[in-house]
Design an enzyme around this catalytic site. Structure first.
Site, PDB file in Angstrom:
ATOM      1  N   GLY A  18     -13.874   1.178  -7.845  1.00 43.62           N
ATOM      2  CA  GLY A  18     -14.773   0.266  -8.548  1.00 43.62           C
ATOM      3  C   GLY A  18     -16.230   0.663  -8.492  1.00 43.62           C
ATOM      4  NE  ARG A  39     -10.326  -3.476   2.922  1.00 45.44           N
ATOM      5  CZ  ARG A  39     -10.051  -4.652   2.389  1.00 45.44           C
ATOM      6  NH1 ARG A  39      -9.802  -5.680   3.171  1.00 45.44           N
ATOM      7  NH2 ARG A  39     -10.010  -4.813   1.085  1.00 45.44           N
ATOM      8  CG  ASP A  53     -11.768  -5.040   7.812  1.00 45.04           C
ATOM      9  OD1 ASP A  53     -12.693  -5.819   7.476  1.00 45.04           O
ATOM     10  OD2 ASP A  53     -10.568  -5.303   7.639  1.00 45.04           O
ATOM     11  N   GLY A  82     -16.815  -6.268  -1.067  1.00 44.02           N
ATOM     12  CA  GLY A  82     -16.818  -7.703  -1.361  1.00 44.02           C
ATOM     13  C   GLY A  82     -15.465  -8.153  -1.882  1.00 44.02           C
ATOM     14  CE1 TYR A 145     -17.892 -12.086  -5.285  1.00 46.21           C
ATOM     15  CE2 TYR A 145     -18.954 -13.129  -7.166  1.00 46.21           C
ATOM     16  CZ  TYR A 145     -18.593 -11.988  -6.474  1.00 46.21           C
ATOM     17  OH  TYR A 145     -18.938 -10.751  -6.959  1.00 46.21           O
ATOM     18  CE  LYS A 149     -20.810 -10.567  -3.900  1.00 46.53           C
ATOM     19  NZ  LYS A 149     -20.944  -9.229  -3.317  1.00 46.53           N
ATOM     20  CB  ILE A 178     -19.187  -4.479 -13.762  1.00 47.13           C
ATOM     21  CG1 ILE A 178     -20.618  -4.930 -13.402  1.00 47.13           C
ATOM     22  CG2 ILE A 178     -19.058  -2.956 -13.724  1.00 47.13           C
ATOM     23  CD1 ILE A 178     -21.710  -4.562 -14.379  1.00 47.13           C
TER      24      ILE A 178
HETATM   25  P1  NAD Z   1     -13.248  -3.877  -6.005  1.00 51.16           P
HETATM   26  O1  NAD Z   1     -12.320  -4.936  -5.565  1.00 51.16           O
HETATM   27  O2  NAD Z   1     -12.774  -2.841  -6.970  1.00 51.16           O
HETATM   28  O3  NAD Z   1     -13.875  -3.123  -4.750  1.00 51.16           O
HETATM   29  C1  NAD Z   1     -14.259  -3.813  -3.599  1.00 51.16           C
HETATM   30  C2  NAD Z   1     -14.334  -2.834  -2.459  1.00 51.16           C
HETATM   31  O4  NAD Z   1     -14.652  -3.567  -1.274  1.00 51.16           O
HETATM   32  C3  NAD Z   1     -12.994  -2.117  -2.206  1.00 51.16           C
HETATM   33  O5  NAD Z   1     -13.260  -0.794  -1.854  1.00 51.16           O
HETATM   34  C4  NAD Z   1     -12.443  -2.879  -1.017  1.00 51.16           C
HETATM   35  O6  NAD Z   1     -11.585  -2.098  -0.208  1.00 51.16           O
HETATM   36  C5  NAD Z   1     -13.731  -3.198  -0.279  1.00 51.16           C
HETATM   37  N1  NAD Z   1     -13.536  -4.279   0.687  1.00 51.16           N
HETATM   38  C6  NAD Z   1     -13.149  -5.546   0.468  1.00 51.16           C
HETATM   39  N2  NAD Z   1     -13.033  -6.202   1.631  1.00 51.16           N
HETATM   40  C7  NAD Z   1     -13.365  -5.323   2.615  1.00 51.16           C
HETATM   41  C8  NAD Z   1     -13.439  -5.379   4.016  1.00 51.16           C
HETATM   42  N3  NAD Z   1     -13.131  -6.484   4.720  1.00 51.16           N
HETATM   43  N4  NAD Z   1     -13.831  -4.274   4.706  1.00 51.16           N
HETATM   44  C9  NAD Z   1     -14.127  -3.156   4.037  1.00 51.16           C
HETATM   45  N5  NAD Z   1     -14.069  -3.017   2.719  1.00 51.16           N
HETATM   46  C10 NAD Z   1     -13.688  -4.092   2.013  1.00 51.16           C
HETATM   47  O7  NAD Z   1     -14.515  -4.668  -6.586  1.00 51.16           O
HETATM   48  P2  NAD Z   1     -15.782  -4.189  -7.445  1.00 51.16           P
HETATM   49  O8  NAD Z   1     -15.703  -4.880  -8.735  1.00 51.16           O
HETATM   50  O9  NAD Z   1     -15.968  -2.721  -7.398  1.00 51.16           O
HETATM   51  O10 NAD Z   1     -16.916  -4.925  -6.595  1.00 51.16           O
HETATM   52  C11 NAD Z   1     -17.837  -4.254  -5.739  1.00 51.16           C
HETATM   53  C12 NAD Z   1     -18.972  -5.211  -5.388  1.00 51.16           C
HETATM   54  O11 NAD Z   1     -19.627  -5.620  -6.596  1.00 51.16           O
HETATM   55  C13 NAD Z   1     -18.482  -6.495  -4.726  1.00 51.16           C
HETATM   56  O12 NAD Z   1     -19.417  -6.888  -3.733  1.00 51.16           O
HETATM   57  C14 NAD Z   1     -18.462  -7.490  -5.872  1.00 51.16           C
HETATM   58  O13 NAD Z   1     -18.633  -8.808  -5.411  1.00 51.16           O
HETATM   59  C15 NAD Z   1     -19.658  -7.027  -6.674  1.00 51.16           C
HETATM   60  N6  NAD Z   1     -19.647  -7.441  -8.086  1.00 51.16           N
HETATM   61  C16 NAD Z   1     -18.652  -7.048  -8.959  1.00 51.16           C
HETATM   62  C17 NAD Z   1     -18.704  -7.432 -10.286  1.00 51.16           C
HETATM   63  C18 NAD Z   1     -17.670  -7.008 -11.315  1.00 51.16           C
HETATM   64  O14 NAD Z   1     -17.756  -7.444 -12.477  1.00 51.16           O
HETATM   65  N7  NAD Z   1     -16.710  -6.199 -10.980  1.00 51.16           N
HETATM   66  C19 NAD Z   1     -19.755  -8.239 -10.727  1.00 51.16           C
HETATM   67  C20 NAD Z   1     -20.737  -8.618  -9.830  1.00 51.16           C
HETATM   68  C21 NAD Z   1     -20.673  -8.202  -8.507  1.00 51.16           C
END
Ligand code: NAD
Length: 239
Positions: A18, A39, A53, A82, A145, A149, A178
């Site tokens: 991501g 992880r 983690d 997240g 959430y 944030k 995104i």
């Molecule tokens: P995703 O689920 O694809 O990736 C999240 C990552 O966080 C993964 O690598 C997961 O393994 C890691 N993670 C989760 N819990 C964990 C833990 N306890 N310890 C270690 N690693 C952990 O999500 P994404 O869409 O790539 O989101 C990345 C960040 O961007 C997040 O903080 C999310 O809240 C934020 N975000 C995403 C969007 C979107 O539209 N995708 C929008 C706004 C904000």
């Protein structure tokens, strides 16, 4: 023209997929030494993957020690890991609430606290926290959430006041919708509905978020701290 930035040691949490993956790839492309925590899985080519983690301080400490041994002290940290556990307030269990806060907010605290040790010694550091447009905009079904944030804003601003004189900046990047696996799975009509509310009329890409993060970590952004940088096509304007 962008000035080339000083190569730094960078650590991105949750960099195996991501947005975190795209951030790590951007730092590699800009010539930095990059580690990701995961992880499971791996970061992009050219990165060092360490297991951690963010809900477990000991695993974060071990991951930092490994990165320090392999790549040198961490100068740039991106708290990206997240999770969401969406449901309406009345159905939200205490565990739904506290587990999201534990990963998104307390997880960032654990990571940044560990990173700050080396940054204070070096009198240099760049802290970037990945928030969300939802933090300040609000969203039904995301009380946990959104709270986790928006709290990152006070967190970054307090770090700025505490450590700003030591060459350390702390900023927020707040992505909107995104394009990720998560958004791709939404039904067509729902996607179209969301797009209507975004002034840009489209979702953003993880690469667009990554550019903003890399810029905040660059030499050009030395005098920017405590800022919330939206990467949301105008969705959250005014916050
Ligand atoms: P995703 O689920 O694809 O990736 C999240 C990552 O966080 C993964 O690598 C997961 O393994 C890691 N993670 C989760 N819990 C964990 C833990 N306890 N310890 C270690 N690693 C952990 O999500 P994404 O869409 O790539 O989101 C990345 C960040 O961007 C997040 O903080 C999310 O809240 C934020 N975000 C995403 C969007 C979107 O539209 N995708 C929008 C706004 C904000």
């Amino acid at each position: 023209m962008t000035t080339p930035t000083t190569p730094r040691t960078v650590l991105v949490t949750g960099g195996n997929r991501g947005i975190g993956y795209a951030i790590a790839a951007e730092f590699v492309a800009q010539g930095h030494r990059v580690a990701v925590t995961a992880r499971s899985g791996k970061g992009p080519e050219g990165t060092l993957t360490v297991i951690a983690d963010v809900t477990d301080s000991a695993s974060i400490d071990a991951a930092f020690s490994e990165v320090e041994n392999e790549l040198g002290p961490v100068e740039v940290v991106v708290a990206n890991a997240g999770i969401t556990k969406d449901t309406l307030l009345l159905r939200m269990s205490e565990d739904d609430f506290t587990s999201v806060v534990d990963t998104n907010l307390t997880g960032s605290f654990r990571v940044v606290k560990r990173a700050s040790k080396g940054m204070l010694k070096a009198r240099f550091g760049r802290i970037v926290l990945i928030s969300s447009v939802v933090g300040l905009y609000g969203s039904p079904g995301q009380v946990n959430y959104s709270a986790s944030k928006s709290a990152l804003v006070g967190f970054a601003r307090s770090i700025t006041r505490e450590l700003g004189a030591r060459g350390i900046t702390a900023n927020i990047v707040a992505p909107g919708f995104i394009e990720t696996d998560m958004t791709a799975e939404l039904p067509e009509e729902q996607q179209a509905e969301y797009k209507k509310s975004i002034p840009a009329g489209r979702y953003g890409s993880a690469a667009e978020v990554a550019k903003a993060v890399a810029w905040l970590a660059s030499d050009d952004a030395a005098y920017i701290s405590g800022a919330v940088i939206p990467v949301d096509g105008g969705l959250g304007m005014g916050h």
